[in-house]
Write a protein that holds these residues in place. Structure first.
Motif, short mmCIF file in Angstrom:
data_model
loop_
_atom_site.label_atom_id
_atom_site.label_comp_id
_atom_site.label_asym_id
_atom_site.label_seq_id
_atom_site.Cartn_x
_atom_site.Cartn_y
_atom_site.Cartn_z
N PRO A 13 19.61 -7.77 15.74
CA PRO A 13 20.13 -6.50 15.19
C PRO A 13 21.63 -6.30 15.43
CG PRO A 13 18.78 -6.10 17.14
CD PRO A 13 18.61 -7.54 16.80
N VAL A 14 22.19 -7.00 16.42
CA VAL A 14 23.61 -6.80 16.74
C VAL A 14 24.35 -8.13 16.66
CG1 VAL A 14 25.28 -5.96 18.45
CG2 VAL A 14 23.01 -4.91 18.33
N THR A 15 25.35 -8.19 15.78
CA THR A 15 26.25 -9.34 15.75
C THR A 15 27.53 -8.94 16.47
OG1 THR A 15 25.38 -10.29 13.70
CG2 THR A 15 27.64 -10.87 14.28
N VAL A 16 27.82 -9.64 17.56
CA VAL A 16 29.05 -9.42 18.31
C VAL A 16 30.03 -10.51 17.89
CG1 VAL A 16 30.11 -9.37 20.60
CG2 VAL A 16 27.85 -8.35 20.26
N ALA A 17 31.11 -10.11 17.24
CA ALA A 17 32.11 -11.07 16.75
C ALA A 17 33.37 -10.93 17.59
CB ALA A 17 32.41 -10.80 15.28
N GLU A 18 33.88 -12.08 18.05
CA GLU A 18 35.08 -12.06 18.89
C GLU A 18 36.21 -12.83 18.21
OE1 GLU A 18 36.72 -13.68 23.21
OE2 GLU A 18 35.02 -14.66 22.25
N PHE A 19 37.33 -12.14 17.98
CA PHE A 19 38.57 -12.81 17.58
C PHE A 19 39.25 -13.28 18.86
CE2 PHE A 19 37.93 -10.13 13.83
CZ PHE A 19 38.31 -10.97 12.79
N SER A 20 39.55 -14.58 18.94
CA SER A 20 40.01 -15.12 20.21
C SER A 20 41.01 -16.25 19.99
CB SER A 20 38.77 -15.61 20.98
OG SER A 20 39.13 -16.33 22.12
N ASP A 21 41.84 -16.46 21.02
CA ASP A 21 42.91 -17.46 20.99
C ASP A 21 42.72 -18.34 22.23
OD1 ASP A 21 45.42 -18.51 22.03
OD2 ASP A 21 46.51 -17.24 20.61
N PHE A 22 42.65 -19.66 22.02
CA PHE A 22 42.34 -20.56 23.14
C PHE A 22 43.41 -20.57 24.23
CE2 PHE A 22 39.56 -22.42 19.86
CZ PHE A 22 38.37 -22.39 20.57
N GLU A 23 44.64 -20.15 23.88
CA GLU A 23 45.71 -20.14 24.89
C GLU A 23 45.86 -18.78 25.57
OE1 GLU A 23 49.60 -22.96 25.05
OE2 GLU A 23 49.35 -21.83 23.21
N CYS A 24 45.05 -17.81 25.17
CA CYS A 24 45.19 -16.45 25.70
C CYS A 24 44.43 -16.32 27.02
CB CYS A 24 44.66 -15.46 24.66
SG CYS A 24 44.19 -13.86 25.31
N PRO A 25 45.12 -15.97 28.12
CA PRO A 25 44.42 -15.89 29.42
C PRO A 25 43.33 -14.80 29.44
CG PRO A 25 46.72 -15.15 29.62
CD PRO A 25 46.56 -15.74 28.24
N PHE A 26 43.55 -13.71 28.68
CA PHE A 26 42.54 -12.64 28.64
C PHE A 26 41.26 -13.12 27.94
CE2 PHE A 26 46.73 -10.59 28.69
CZ PHE A 26 46.63 -9.91 29.90
N HIS A 47 20.68 -11.60 26.26
CA HIS A 47 20.03 -10.75 25.24
C HIS A 47 19.86 -11.53 23.93
CE1 HIS A 47 20.52 -7.24 27.83
NE2 HIS A 47 21.73 -7.68 28.09
N PRO A 48 19.14 -12.67 23.97
CA PRO A 48 19.11 -13.54 22.79
C PRO A 48 18.43 -12.90 21.58
CG PRO A 48 17.53 -14.29 24.44
CD PRO A 48 18.35 -13.21 25.08
N SER A 49 17.49 -11.98 21.80
CA SER A 49 16.81 -11.40 20.63
C SER A 49 17.59 -10.22 20.04
CB SER A 49 15.39 -10.97 20.98
OG SER A 49 15.42 -10.09 22.09
N GLU A 50 18.48 -9.62 20.85
CA GLU A 50 19.24 -8.46 20.35
C GLU A 50 20.63 -8.84 19.85
OE1 GLU A 50 18.03 -8.27 23.67
OE2 GLU A 50 17.19 -6.28 24.01
N VAL A 51 21.19 -9.94 20.42
CA VAL A 51 22.61 -10.23 20.16
C VAL A 51 22.81 -11.62 19.57
CG1 VAL A 51 24.88 -10.56 21.24
CG2 VAL A 51 23.41 -8.69 21.99
N ARG A 52 23.56 -11.66 18.49
CA ARG A 52 24.08 -12.92 17.97
C ARG A 52 25.58 -12.88 18.25
NH1 ARG A 52 25.22 -14.03 11.65
NH2 ARG A 52 25.06 -16.29 11.61
N VAL A 72 36.92 -7.52 19.90
CA VAL A 72 35.47 -7.67 19.74
C VAL A 72 34.93 -6.58 18.83
CG1 VAL A 72 33.28 -7.54 21.01
CG2 VAL A 72 35.18 -8.90 21.91
N PHE A 73 33.95 -6.96 17.99
CA PHE A 73 33.32 -6.03 17.06
C PHE A 73 31.80 -6.13 17.21
CE2 PHE A 73 37.50 -6.72 15.53
CZ PHE A 73 37.88 -5.53 14.91
N PHE A 74 31.14 -4.98 17.26
CA PHE A 74 29.67 -4.89 17.27
C PHE A 74 29.26 -4.48 15.86
CE2 PHE A 74 30.18 -5.10 21.70
CZ PHE A 74 28.96 -5.10 22.36
N ASN A 75 28.68 -5.39 15.10
CA ASN A 75 28.31 -5.10 13.70
C ASN A 75 29.49 -4.49 12.94
OD1 ASN A 75 25.70 -6.03 14.08
ND2 ASN A 75 24.83 -4.02 14.47
N GLY A 76 30.68 -5.05 13.15
CA GLY A 76 31.85 -4.57 12.41
C GLY A 76 32.48 -3.31 12.97
N ARG A 77 31.96 -2.80 14.09
CA ARG A 77 32.54 -1.61 14.75
C ARG A 77 33.44 -2.09 15.89
NH1 ARG A 77 30.73 0.43 19.50
NH2 ARG A 77 28.68 -0.50 19.30
#
Length: 283
Positions: A120-133, A148-153, A247-252
């Motif tokens: 039910p929840v897609t967590v999408a992360e925009f990320s940079d491999f050189e970014c320490p954060f 949370h494998p059944s709730e989160v992709r 990070v976005f939770f279902n586009g939020r």
């Protein structure tokens, strides 16, 4: 607020009083300073359930309201981290408002996702491999998704920042590894040596995950993945991101910080919001 009832004013002068006698809630572990800030949040912020009470009044008078309890727990987490009441109230307002804002339609690549595609929840992360954060957030986000494998992709979107000289070659390397069926192995290897992602160091990383380093070296001399990386940048710009990780939770847009408790809180809220057709469940 100016028209606060006298009872609220009296309570805020003795923070302990505002925080006691709430069924099922115990704030005794907070420091005295955090208790003071939390008492102010309780008197100045309204419960997000939509009732006409302040959060503190909702907790004591509307005792069946599970939303008030969730909001109180989240507030307690935020003050425990040292946030003053004024900042916590802004964070809470932005967080609950974000559910009602238009969602960003993100296009993810299933080869760059972990977990159930029907979660039910897609967590999408925009990320940079050189970014320490990004490096610091990564184990927390991945641990949260695995728990949370059944709730989160969980889906990764490369977003190399121009200030990082090796971020684009690293993004090219991970997209090439994805096309060889080894996205996550290369993703982990790149994060494993964030300090040295110069293009000439990447073929050895490819070899370490069982890929042909010479082939990667040749790919890095071309613009093979330029358009695809530009596509991820365009998605990020549409989503109004200006830093990584974003990070976005279902586009939020998610803005509560990278701690397991906060991520879980947001996941539970998202599941409820979706289950009730984009609304909070009635109490």
């Amino acid at each position: 607020s100016d028209d606060a009832p006298p009872a609220a004013e009296a309570a805020s002068s003795d923070p302990a009083q505002a925080l006691t006698g709430i069924p099922g809630m115990d704030f005794s572990a907070l420091s005295p300073a955090a208790k003071r800030e939390l008492a102010t949040v309780f008197s100045d912020e309204f419960c997000y359930c939509g009732c006409p009470h302040s959060l503190g009044a909702c907790l004591k008078q509307h005792t069946t309201c599970k939303h008030a309890k969730r909001m109180a727990r989240l507030s307690a987490r935020l003050v425990a981290e040292g946030g003053p009441a004024s900042e916590v109230i802004v964070t809470l307002s932005k967080y609950y408002a974000s559910f009602r804002e238009p969602r960003v339609q993100l296009k993810v690549d299933p080869r760059m996702c972990q977990g159930d595609a029907n979660a039910p929840v897609t967590v999408a992360e925009f990320s940079d491999f050189e970014c320490p954060f990004c490096g610091k957030a990564r184990p927390i986000l991945e641990g949260f998704a695995k728990k949370h494998p059944s709730e989160v992709r969980f889906c990764y979107l490369p977003f190399p920042l121009s200030m990082h000289p090796n971020a684009v070659p690293a993004a090219q390397a991970v997209l090439w590894a994805r096309d060889q069926g080894k996205f996550w192995q290369m993703h982990d290897a790149l994060f494993g040596q964030q300090e040295n992602l110069k293009p000439e160091a990447l073929p050895a990383l490819a070899k370490s995950v069982g890929l042909d380093g010479d082939k990667l070296a040749a790919v890095l001399k071309t613009e093979q993945y330029k358009d695809e990386i530009e596509g991820f940048h365009a998605q990020g710009r549409t989503a109004a991101i200006n830093s990584t990780p974003s990070v976005f939770f279902n586009g939020r847009a998610y803005d509560l910080g990278f701690q397991e408790g906060q991520l879980e809180h947001s996941m539970e809220d998202e599941v409820e919001w979706r289950a009730n057709n984009n609304a909070w469940a009635a109490d």
